[in-house]
Write a protein that holds these residues in place. Structure first.
Motif, PDB file in Angstrom:
ATOM      1  N   HIS A 137      15.950   0.490   1.918  1.00 31.32           N
ATOM      2  CA  HIS A 137      16.815   1.028   2.751  1.00 31.32           C
ATOM      3  C   HIS A 137      18.079   0.073   2.849  1.00 31.32           C
ATOM      4  O   HIS A 137      17.809  -1.130   2.336  1.00 31.32           O
ATOM      5  N   ARG A 155       0.026  -7.773   6.746  1.00 33.15           N
ATOM      6  CA  ARG A 155       1.188  -7.438   7.671  1.00 33.15           C
ATOM      7  C   ARG A 155       1.412  -7.959   8.971  1.00 33.15           C
ATOM      8  O   ARG A 155       2.304  -8.062   9.708  1.00 33.15           O
ATOM      9  N   SER A 197       0.823  -1.232  -0.042  1.00 27.77           N
ATOM     10  CA  SER A 197       0.009  -0.019  -0.054  1.00 27.77           C
ATOM     11  C   SER A 197       0.834   1.408   0.043  1.00 27.77           C
ATOM     12  O   SER A 197       0.435   2.392  -0.095  1.00 27.77           O
ATOM     13  N   SER A 256      -1.378   6.508   4.951  1.00 30.11           N
ATOM     14  CA  SER A 256      -1.827   5.237   4.499  1.00 30.11           C
ATOM     15  C   SER A 256      -2.383   5.122   3.162  1.00 30.11           C
ATOM     16  O   SER A 256      -3.433   5.515   2.933  1.00 30.11           O
ATOM     17  N   VAL A 316       5.854   3.370  -3.345  1.00 30.04           N
ATOM     18  CA  VAL A 316       6.807   2.815  -4.061  1.00 30.04           C
ATOM     19  C   VAL A 316       6.478   1.425  -4.116  1.00 30.04           C
ATOM     20  O   VAL A 316       6.419   0.907  -5.084  1.00 30.04           O
TER      21      VAL A 316
END
Ligand SMILES: NC(=O)c1ccc[n+]([C@@H]2O[C@H](COP(=O)([O-])OP(=O)(O)OC[C@H]3O[C@@H](n4cnc5c(N)ncnc54)[C@H](OP(=O)(O)O)[C@@H]3O)[C@@H](O)[C@H]2O)c1
Length: 351
Positions: free
Chosen positions: A274, A222, A181, A343, A184
């Motif tokens: 990251h 998740r 969601s 979100s 990226v």
């Protein structure tokens, strides 16, 4: 004709609020465009740049990555654009360090190869959600050779095909996208699906429908305590070849799940937004790296895919924009809203 006045939201020093003030009116060098911005979007990177000054190369600074507006000036050797065209583009102050390349201004310089004509039916506010996430997504999927994201951290090279304007035959490859969601993650879902991959996404239960709208074939929660087991099971049941995980969140929590999934699947690529966990914490058959979302690998997508795909609806302007306000003064509150967390939205300021 009088010269237009440029204004920008300047960062004077790290950790201070942006200050709106005069800025030189930029000019377009060879291969460049000057855009008169109608909308800009906010990215988490902007928050990091403001808070810590990371990546700022010149002070004071104008930063920001996403713009939509009208072409004001066309540089030498640019053939795809004319003055007055509606366009979206990726502003690259992140790598150039030049203030004229920052989005948070009335006029911004962008490379023509990181811009596309915005179809008339699509508003600037919708179109501006696309650029930075699109370039990040292409970097995730289509880099062919590993490079360097930052000292000691390689970029991942999944070598997957570019998105296609044609309907793709049923896929032979499966990619897991963690953070389906996010801006990226959802853009990578769209482009991967358009390249013929099958995407298994991980998102909050409230964003399952959103992730599916971007093309995910299956979505897992998740917060499911059996997440790693369920995702690896779904990949195993898929007929496609497993190519790896793209982790669009990249926190210790998500890395623990990535490692568990990859462990159960016998390894694969781990592409992260990251720096990935150190090699000592990864199974030997995991090839991990960090994307760096400014790369000419995206040029063919900007030049040949974005406009027709927006026109046909194959490329959707998602996550949807949330307009925080109007005018450069609203950028500071948009950054604060981004820091508070969002979100399945992209924060936008209209100009
Ligand atoms: N390396 C690079 O070149 C590069 C380029 C672009 C971005 N980035 C980085 O990539 C990250 C994402 O950027 P973005 O613009 O896509 O972010 P974003 O859209 O602001 O991310 C917010 C979304 O992330 C989801 N999320 C948060 N924690 C999650 C978790 N543990 N599991 C699954 N989903 C989770 C949220 O879902 P809920 O609704 O469930 O809360 C929300 O929808 C940022 O850290 C950014 O700095 C790096």
């Amino acid at each position: 004709m009088s010269t237009p006045r440029n204004l920008a939201a300047w960062l004077i020093k790290a950790g201070s609020p942006l200050q709106v003030g005069d800025a030189p009116l930029p000019t377009a060098g060879p291969g460049e465009l000057v855009i008169k911005n109608a909308a800009i979007a906010i990215n988490p990177l902007d928050c990091h740049m403001q808070d810590s000054g990371v990546f700022v190369q010149q002070w004071p600074s104008i930063f920001g990555c996403d713009i939509a507006g009208e072409v004001h000036e066309v540089g030498k050797d640019v053939e795809r654009f004319r003055r007055g065209n509606r366009a979206i583009g990726h502003a690259i102050n992140l790598t150039s360090g030049r203030s004229q390349d920052g989005a948070f201004a009335l006029y911004t310089v962008i490379p023509a190869k990181k811009a596309a004509i915005l179809p008339d039916e699509i508003s600037f506010t919708d179109g501006v959600v696309v650029p930075f996430a699109l370039e990040a997504a292409v970097c995730v999927l289509s880099l062919k050779e590993p490079g360097v994201a930052m000292p000691g951290v390689a970029t991942p090279a999944l070598g997957l095909p570019y998105p296609s304007l044609q309907e793709m035959p049923s896929s032979s490859k499966t990619l897991v996208i963690y953070g389906g969601s996010s801006s990226v993650g959802s853009m990578t879902t769209q482009l991967a699906t358009a390249a013929g991959l099958r995407v298994i996404a991980i998102a909050g239960a409230h964003n399952f429908e959103f992730s599916k709208r971007c093309g995910a074939a299956q979505v897992f929660d998740r917060n499911d305590i059996s997440l790693a087991h369920k995702v690896s099971d779904a990949v195993r049941k898929d007929s496609g070849e497993f190519v790896g995980i793209f982790d669009a969140i990249a926190t210790p929590e998500t890395y623990a799940h990535d490692i568990a999934i990859l462990d159960q699947l016998g390894g694969g690529h781990l592409a992260c937004v990251h720096p990935p966990p150190p090699a000592t914490d990864l199974p030997a058959n995991v090839n991990a790296g960090m994307i760096f979302a400014v790369n000419d690998i995206a040029t063919p997508v900007w030049e040949g895919y974005v406009t027709p795909a927006l026109q046909s609806g194959k490329l959707q302007c998602l996550p949807p924009p949330f307009v925080v306000g109007n005018g450069l003064e609203s950028i500071q509150s948009a950054l604060e809203k981004c820091k508070a967390g969002i979100s399945a939205l992209k924060l936008v300021v209209e100009l």
